[in-house]
Design a protein around this motif. Structure first.
Motif, PDB file in Angstrom:
ATOM      1  N   LYS A  20       0.857  -1.047  -0.019  1.00 32.35           N
ATOM      2  CA  LYS A  20      -0.328   0.308  -0.191  1.00 32.35           C
ATOM      3  C   LYS A  20       1.127   0.925  -0.207  1.00 32.35           C
ATOM      4  O   LYS A  20       0.356   2.179  -0.641  1.00 32.35           O
ATOM      5  N   GLN A  21       2.519   1.387   0.685  1.00 33.36           N
ATOM      6  CA  GLN A  21       3.477   2.480   0.925  1.00 33.36           C
ATOM      7  C   GLN A  21       3.106   2.802  -0.808  1.00 33.36           C
ATOM      8  O   GLN A  21       3.491   3.391  -0.779  1.00 33.36           O
ATOM      9  N   LYS A  24       1.165   4.342  -2.954  1.00 34.94           N
ATOM     10  CA  LYS A  24       0.565   5.433  -2.230  1.00 34.94           C
ATOM     11  C   LYS A  24       1.895   6.571  -3.065  1.00 34.94           C
ATOM     12  O   LYS A  24       1.855   7.871  -3.687  1.00 34.94           O
ATOM     13  N   TYR A  25       3.367   6.418  -2.336  1.00 31.49           N
ATOM     14  CA  TYR A  25       4.183   6.469  -3.091  1.00 31.49           C
ATOM     15  C   TYR A  25       4.303   7.428  -4.566  1.00 31.49           C
ATOM     16  O   TYR A  25       4.224   7.912  -5.269  1.00 31.49           O
ATOM     17  N   GLN A  28       0.030   8.072  -5.936  1.00 29.81           N
ATOM     18  CA  GLN A  28      -0.489   9.368  -5.085  1.00 29.81           C
ATOM     19  C   GLN A  28       0.431  10.413  -5.832  1.00 29.81           C
ATOM     20  O   GLN A  28       0.329  11.538  -5.719  1.00 29.81           O
ATOM     21  N   LYS A  29       1.876   9.570  -5.042  1.00 26.09           N
ATOM     22  CA  LYS A  29       2.942  10.951  -5.125  1.00 26.09           C
ATOM     23  C   LYS A  29       4.008  11.600  -5.885  1.00 26.09           C
ATOM     24  O   LYS A  29       4.598  12.287  -5.911  1.00 26.09           O
TER      25      LYS A  29
END
Length: 65
Positions: A20-21, A24-25, A28-29
């Motif tokens: 999940k991280q 996200k990285y 999303q980022k």
């Protein structure tokens, strides 16, 4: 149910957090995957980048973890 899932629920939870991280990285980022792996290596310290990559891609020994 496989023996791995019955014996290692904490490992499964940790690996899900790593996936999940990473998502996200990278999604999303909009970070580069190499940089995202470095951040995850710092966050999940005893693991190496190679191990984290195996967890994310669900290949090799870490496929069922």
């Amino acid at each position: 149910m496989s023996a791995v899932k019955a014996i290692n629920p904490k490992v499964l939870a940790r690996n899900e957090r790593i996936r999940k991280q990473y998502a996200k990285y990278t999604e999303q980022k909009r970070l580069a995957s190499d940089y995202a792996l470095e951040l995850l290596e710092e966050e999940f310290l005893p693991l190496t980048i190679g191990t984290i990559w195996l967890i994310i891609t669900q290949t090799g020994f870490y496929k069922n973890y």
